[in-house]
Motif scaffolding. Structure first.
Motif, PDB file in Angstrom:
ATOM      1  N   LEU A   4       0.825  -1.202   0.038  1.00  8.10           N
ATOM      2  CA  LEU A   4      -0.045  -0.026  -0.023  1.00  8.10           C
ATOM      3  C   LEU A   4       0.745   1.122   0.031  1.00  8.10           C
ATOM      4  N   TYR A   5       0.830   2.136  -1.006  1.00 10.78           N
ATOM      5  CA  TYR A   5       1.568   3.275  -1.208  1.00 10.78           C
ATOM      6  C   TYR A   5       0.648   4.561  -1.167  1.00 10.78           C
ATOM      7  N   GLU A   6       0.821   5.260  -0.295  1.00 13.97           N
ATOM      8  CA  GLU A   6       0.248   6.605  -0.221  1.00 13.97           C
ATOM      9  C   GLU A   6       0.974   7.759   0.706  1.00 13.97           C
ATOM     10  N   PRO A   7       0.634   8.966   0.333  1.00 16.10           N
ATOM     11  CA  PRO A   7       1.485   9.887   1.024  1.00 16.10           C
ATOM     12  C   PRO A   7       0.957   9.932   2.433  1.00 16.10           C
ATOM     13  N   ILE A   8       1.690  10.565   3.510  1.00 14.64           N
ATOM     14  CA  ILE A   8       1.335  10.392   4.697  1.00 14.64           C
ATOM     15  C   ILE A   8       0.801  11.787   5.206  1.00 14.64           C
ATOM     16  N   HIS A   9       0.206  12.718   4.497  1.00  9.35           N
ATOM     17  CA  HIS A   9      -0.028  14.047   4.985  1.00  9.35           C
ATOM     18  C   HIS A   9      -1.678  14.019   5.346  1.00  9.35           C
ATOM     19  N   ALA A  31       5.807   6.065  -7.730  1.00  5.06           N
ATOM     20  CA  ALA A  31       7.312   5.628  -7.917  1.00  5.06           C
ATOM     21  C   ALA A  31       7.549   4.332  -6.862  1.00  5.06           C
ATOM     22  N   MET A  32       7.196   4.412  -5.675  1.00  3.55           N
ATOM     23  CA  MET A  32       7.376   3.481  -4.860  1.00  3.55           C
ATOM     24  C   MET A  32       6.792   2.221  -5.247  1.00  3.55           C
ATOM     25  N   ALA A  33       5.366   2.076  -5.601  1.00  8.45           N
ATOM     26  CA  ALA A  33       4.637   0.762  -6.098  1.00  8.45           C
ATOM     27  C   ALA A  33       5.277   0.448  -7.366  1.00  8.45           C
ATOM     28  N   LEU A  34       5.627   1.502  -8.182  1.00  3.33           N
ATOM     29  CA  LEU A  34       6.567   0.652  -9.413  1.00  3.33           C
ATOM     30  C   LEU A  34       7.628   0.096  -9.085  1.00  3.33           C
ATOM     31  N   ALA A  40       9.111  -2.574 -11.823  1.00  2.00           N
ATOM     32  CA  ALA A  40       9.287  -1.646 -12.864  1.00  2.00           C
ATOM     33  C   ALA A  40      10.320  -0.579 -12.265  1.00  2.00           C
ATOM     34  N   PRO A  41      11.504  -0.759 -11.885  1.00  2.00           N
ATOM     35  CA  PRO A  41      12.379   0.300 -11.354  1.00  2.00           C
ATOM     36  C   PRO A  41      12.719   1.330 -12.254  1.00  2.00           C
ATOM     37  N   GLN A  42      12.998   0.951 -13.355  1.00  2.00           N
ATOM     38  CA  GLN A  42      13.401   2.009 -14.556  1.00  2.00           C
ATOM     39  C   GLN A  42      12.208   3.138 -14.727  1.00  2.00           C
ATOM     40  N   ALA A  43      10.958   2.524 -14.708  1.00  2.00           N
ATOM     41  CA  ALA A  43       9.800   3.571 -14.546  1.00  2.00           C
ATOM     42  C   ALA A  43       9.886   4.250 -13.303  1.00  2.00           C
ATOM     43  N   ALA A  44       9.928   3.795 -12.069  1.00  2.17           N
ATOM     44  CA  ALA A  44      10.117   4.359 -11.017  1.00  2.17           C
ATOM     45  C   ALA A  44      11.152   5.393 -10.867  1.00  2.17           C
ATOM     46  N   ASP A  45      12.375   5.020 -11.412  1.00  2.99           N
ATOM     47  CA  ASP A  45      13.254   6.152 -11.559  1.00  2.99           C
ATOM     48  C   ASP A  45      13.053   7.534 -12.419  1.00  2.99           C
ATOM     49  N   ARG A  46      12.306   7.013 -13.564  1.00  5.20           N
ATOM     50  CA  ARG A  46      11.742   8.322 -14.349  1.00  5.20           C
ATOM     51  C   ARG A  46      10.709   9.056 -13.710  1.00  5.20           C
ATOM     52  N   VAL A  47       9.816   8.469 -12.721  1.00  5.64           N
ATOM     53  CA  VAL A  47       8.809   9.311 -12.366  1.00  5.64           C
ATOM     54  C   VAL A  47       9.681  10.047 -11.147  1.00  5.64           C
ATOM     55  N   GLN A  48      10.508   9.372 -10.487  1.00  2.00           N
ATOM     56  CA  GLN A  48      11.177  10.350  -9.353  1.00  2.00           C
ATOM     57  C   GLN A  48      12.053  11.289  -9.953  1.00  2.00           C
ATOM     58  N   ALA A  49      12.917  11.083 -11.111  1.00  2.00           N
ATOM     59  CA  ALA A  49      13.572  12.166 -11.714  1.00  2.00           C
ATOM     60  C   ALA A  49      12.726  13.195 -12.152  1.00  2.00           C
ATOM     61  N   ALA A  50      11.760  12.942 -12.643  1.00  2.00           N
ATOM     62  CA  ALA A  50      10.664  14.005 -12.977  1.00  2.00           C
ATOM     63  C   ALA A  50      10.257  14.980 -11.917  1.00  2.00           C
ATOM     64  N   VAL A  51      10.095  14.360 -10.963  1.00  2.00           N
ATOM     65  CA  VAL A  51       9.626  15.472  -9.683  1.00  2.00           C
ATOM     66  C   VAL A  51      10.574  16.398  -9.321  1.00  2.00           C
ATOM     67  N   GLU A  52      11.976  15.399  -9.338  1.00  2.00           N
ATOM     68  CA  GLU A  52      13.133  16.235  -8.920  1.00  2.00           C
ATOM     69  C   GLU A  52      13.455  17.265  -9.881  1.00  2.00           C
ATOM     70  N   ALA A  53      13.372  17.071 -11.091  1.00  2.00           N
ATOM     71  CA  ALA A  53      13.568  17.832 -12.235  1.00  2.00           C
ATOM     72  C   ALA A  53      12.590  19.134 -12.085  1.00  2.00           C
TER      73      ALA A  53
END
Length: 82
Positions: A4-9, A31-34, A40-53
């Motif tokens: 289960l992946y969700e923000p904690i806010h 990204a964590m679920a991916l 799908a670690p490569q897709a997770a990396d892309r999502v995380q990189a997009a947020v950071e960028a």
């Protein structure tokens, strides 16, 4: 394996429907679920990189000192996925 992946806010009922919530934690939950459940670690990396960028490019919601709304921040992140 499943998770289960969700923000904690929380649901933030005080700003519900106003379009001012920061979507970054929700997007990073994907990204964590991916990475951890969907294999799908490569897709997770892309999502995380997009947020950071997007953040590196100066995209900010109100809680981070910016002026973008929820949809605008999501669009800024989506643009980084290119």
């Amino acid at each position: 394996r499943p998770g289960l992946y969700e923000p904690i806010h929380g649901s933030a009922p005080d700003i519900a429907g106003q379009g001012v919530a920061n979507p970054c934690a929700s997007i990073l939950s994907l990204a964590m679920a991916l990475r951890h459940s969907l294999g799908a670690p490569q897709a997770a990396d892309r999502v995380q990189a997009a947020v950071e960028a997007a953040l590196d490019a100066g995209a900010r919601t109100r809680d981070l000192g910016g002026t973008l709304g929820t949809a605008q921040m999501g669009d800024a992140i989506l643009a980084q996925l290119g």
